[in-house]
Design a protein around this motif. Structure first.
Motif, PDB file in Angstrom:
ATOM      1  N   ALA A 118       0.824  -1.214   0.000  1.00 35.65           N
ATOM      2  CA  ALA A 118       0.000   0.000   0.000  1.00 35.65           C
ATOM      3  C   ALA A 118       0.858   1.264   0.000  1.00 35.65           C
ATOM      4  N   PHE A 119       2.003   1.238   0.734  1.00 35.34           N
ATOM      5  CA  PHE A 119       2.893   2.398   0.828  1.00 35.34           C
ATOM      6  C   PHE A 119       4.220   2.036   0.169  1.00 35.34           C
ATOM      7  N   ARG A 120       4.312   2.275  -1.121  1.00 33.27           N
ATOM      8  CA  ARG A 120       5.544   1.942  -1.846  1.00 33.27           C
ATOM      9  C   ARG A 120       6.538   3.073  -1.660  1.00 33.27           C
ATOM     10  N   ASP A 121       7.094   3.128  -0.460  1.00 36.69           N
ATOM     11  CA  ASP A 121       7.964   4.232  -0.066  1.00 36.69           C
ATOM     12  C   ASP A 121       9.180   3.662   0.654  1.00 36.69           C
ATOM     13  N   PRO A 122      10.389   4.094   0.292  1.00 34.59           N
ATOM     14  CA  PRO A 122      11.584   3.582   0.977  1.00 34.59           C
ATOM     15  C   PRO A 122      11.618   3.872   2.469  1.00 34.59           C
ATOM     16  N   SER A 123      10.824   4.853   2.922  1.00 36.38           N
ATOM     17  CA  SER A 123      10.828   5.173   4.350  1.00 36.38           C
ATOM     18  C   SER A 123      10.070   4.152   5.184  1.00 36.38           C
ATOM     19  N   ALA A 124       9.384   3.225   4.524  1.00 35.75           N
ATOM     20  CA  ALA A 124       8.736   2.095   5.192  1.00 35.75           C
ATOM     21  C   ALA A 124       7.832   2.520   6.341  1.00 35.75           C
ATOM     22  N   GLY A 125       8.161   2.061   7.561  1.00 34.31           N
ATOM     23  CA  GLY A 125       7.309   2.328   8.718  1.00 34.31           C
ATOM     24  C   GLY A 125       7.126   3.794   9.014  1.00 34.31           C
ATOM     25  N   VAL A 126       8.086   4.623   8.634  1.00 35.16           N
ATOM     26  CA  VAL A 126       7.938   6.061   8.859  1.00 35.16           C
ATOM     27  C   VAL A 126       6.745   6.595   8.083  1.00 35.16           C
ATOM     28  N   ALA A 127       6.563   6.111   6.861  1.00 36.35           N
ATOM     29  CA  ALA A 127       5.421   6.537   6.051  1.00 36.35           C
ATOM     30  C   ALA A 127       4.107   6.097   6.684  1.00 36.35           C
ATOM     31  N   TRP A 128       4.091   4.911   7.279  1.00 37.46           N
ATOM     32  CA  TRP A 128       2.859   4.437   7.928  1.00 37.46           C
ATOM     33  C   TRP A 128       2.508   5.308   9.118  1.00 37.46           C
ATOM     34  N   VAL A 129       3.513   5.573   9.954  1.00 34.98           N
ATOM     35  CA  VAL A 129       3.276   6.388  11.150  1.00 34.98           C
ATOM     36  C   VAL A 129       2.848   7.801  10.763  1.00 34.98           C
ATOM     37  N   GLU A 160       1.310   8.764   8.068  1.00 34.00           N
ATOM     38  CA  GLU A 160      -0.055   8.727   7.536  1.00 34.00           C
ATOM     39  C   GLU A 160      -1.086   8.652   8.655  1.00 34.00           C
ATOM     40  N   CYS A 161      -0.768   7.913   9.712  1.00 32.98           N
ATOM     41  CA  CYS A 161      -1.734   7.709  10.804  1.00 32.98           C
ATOM     42  C   CYS A 161      -1.701   8.830  11.834  1.00 32.98           C
ATOM     43  N   PHE A 162      -0.506   9.318  12.191  1.00 32.32           N
ATOM     44  CA  PHE A 162      -0.379  10.209  13.339  1.00 32.32           C
ATOM     45  C   PHE A 162       0.218  11.577  13.014  1.00 32.32           C
ATOM     46  N   GLY A 163       0.575  11.826  11.749  1.00 34.49           N
ATOM     47  CA  GLY A 163       1.082  13.134  11.377  1.00 34.49           C
ATOM     48  C   GLY A 163       2.592  13.170  11.222  1.00 34.49           C
ATOM     49  N   GLU A 164       3.080  14.324  10.720  1.00 33.20           N
ATOM     50  CA  GLU A 164       4.495  14.464  10.405  1.00 33.20           C
ATOM     51  C   GLU A 164       5.386  14.426  11.641  1.00 33.20           C
ATOM     52  N   THR A 165       4.894  14.968  12.769  1.00 28.02           N
ATOM     53  CA  THR A 165       5.731  15.015  13.975  1.00 28.02           C
ATOM     54  C   THR A 165       6.113  13.619  14.433  1.00 28.02           C
ATOM     55  N   GLY A 225       5.880  10.908  12.703  1.00 29.51           N
ATOM     56  CA  GLY A 225       6.651  10.258  11.654  1.00 29.51           C
ATOM     57  C   GLY A 225       8.130  10.581  11.770  1.00 29.51           C
ATOM     58  N   ALA A 226       8.433  11.867  12.077  1.00 32.14           N
ATOM     59  CA  ALA A 226       9.826  12.268  12.266  1.00 32.14           C
ATOM     60  C   ALA A 226      10.438  11.594  13.487  1.00 32.14           C
ATOM     61  N   VAL A 227       9.665  11.488  14.573  1.00 32.49           N
ATOM     62  CA  VAL A 227      10.161  10.805  15.776  1.00 32.49           C
ATOM     63  C   VAL A 227      10.462   9.348  15.478  1.00 32.49           C
ATOM     64  N   CYS A 228       9.561   8.691  14.738  1.00 31.67           N
ATOM     65  CA  CYS A 228       9.765   7.287  14.370  1.00 31.67           C
ATOM     66  C   CYS A 228      11.027   7.123  13.529  1.00 31.67           C
ATOM     67  N   GLY A 229      11.210   8.017  12.546  1.00 34.42           N
ATOM     68  CA  GLY A 229      12.394   7.940  11.709  1.00 34.42           C
ATOM     69  C   GLY A 229      13.673   8.160  12.487  1.00 34.42           C
ATOM     70  N   TYR A 230      13.651   9.126  13.412  1.00 33.56           N
ATOM     71  CA  TYR A 230      14.845   9.404  14.217  1.00 33.56           C
ATOM     72  C   TYR A 230      15.198   8.216  15.113  1.00 33.56           C
ATOM     73  N   LEU A 231      14.191   7.649  15.782  1.00 36.34           N
ATOM     74  CA  LEU A 231      14.448   6.520  16.673  1.00 36.34           C
ATOM     75  C   LEU A 231      14.944   5.309  15.897  1.00 36.34           C
ATOM     76  N   ASN A 232      14.410   5.099  14.695  1.00 38.68           N
ATOM     77  CA  ASN A 232      14.887   3.992  13.864  1.00 38.68           C
ATOM     78  C   ASN A 232      16.328   4.212  13.440  1.00 38.68           C
ATOM     79  N   TRP A 233      16.668   5.463  13.123  1.00 39.94           N
ATOM     80  CA  TRP A 233      18.040   5.763  12.730  1.00 39.94           C
ATOM     81  C   TRP A 233      19.003   5.535  13.897  1.00 39.94           C
TER      82      TRP A 233
END
Length: 237
Positions: free
Chosen positions: A49-60, A62-67, A69-77
């Motif tokens: 459904a989300f053909r995006d290299p950011s994977a789970g960040v894109a899901w988060v 979409e569901c909870f907003g950019e903020t 999503g950024a937190v999820c991406g930072y913690l994953n990094w």
């Protein structure tokens, strides 16, 4: 990344020491059905459904907003950088132990830094060389396990599969673990029942059977067929 640790002291040895052979085998048979398979199905569905290299960040996002999503991406990094930081050091430890070298101080730092920079340059060179190198590394890493399986299969004593935990997990004279990491005080109690030490057991089971969602990092470069998405959705529900 997961195959080697799973078969070493950081992987299946800890569940065996915490549960005994029988419970450990049953756990590895049942856990994938109740945890790994549903998670893999959800990953396949969301990846389609989300053909995006950011994977789970894109899901988060979409569901909870950019903020968030950024937190999820930072913690994953942070998690990925911390995890990958150990491998140059482990590689150097293996090489020096085999060669009998004594390396320390700035010399050790130089070797680790050079190895890290070399791997970074390989990644910057592009997906094709990274993909081909990954296949070569996979074959080299898996070949010892294939050889050990073939050579060791005739020597398996099946009666040991049914051994139960025989000793108390809190035995101070002959402790189950040779270090305090798995039994150190933490936010969760060191609960034992039927001589099973549950905290290290569950921790290592989840560690061994986790991180399949990382595959969706390739969703942007992968051709997803509609049938695969529908199959994943049916299995998930």
């Amino acid at each position: 990344t997961h195959t080697a640790p799973t078969l070493t002291s950081g992987g299946i040895k800890l569940p065996i020491r915490a549960t005994g052979n029988l419970y450990h085998i049953l756990a590895f048979l049942l856990f994938p059905l109740v945890w790994t398979l549903p998670k893999a199905a959800v990953t396949a569905e969301t990846g389609a459904a989300f053909r995006d290299p950011s994977a789970g960040v894109a899901w988060v996002e979409e569901c909870f907003g950019e903020t968030w999503g950024a937190v999820c991406g930072y913690l994953n990094w942070v998690s990925g950088a911390t995890d990958n930081a150990i491998y140059p050091t482990l590689f150097l430890e293996y090489v020096t132990s085999i060669a009998g070298w004594e390396v320390g101080g700035w010399e050790r730092f130089g070797y680790v830094a050079a190895y890290t920079v070399a791997l970074a340059l390989v990644n910057y060179s592009g997906l094709e060389i990274v993909g081909n190198a990954s296949l070569v590394v996979c074959i080299i890493a898996m070949s010892p396990f294939v050889i050990l399986t073939v050579v060791g299969a005739p020597k398996v004593v099946t009666s040991r599969w049914f051994q139960l935990p025989e000793k108390n997990a809190y035995d101070k004279e002959e402790p189950l673990f040779d270090d305090d990491f798995q039994t150190a005080p933490g936010p969760l109690p060191l609960f034992t029942c039927a001589n099973i030490l549950w905290r290290p057991f569950l921790n290592n089971m989840f560690w061994n059977l986790n991180s399949f969602n990382a595959a969706t990092s390739f969703a942007g470069e992968t051709i997803w067929r509609r049938q695969e998405g529908l199959l994943a959705e049916r299995v998930t529900h």
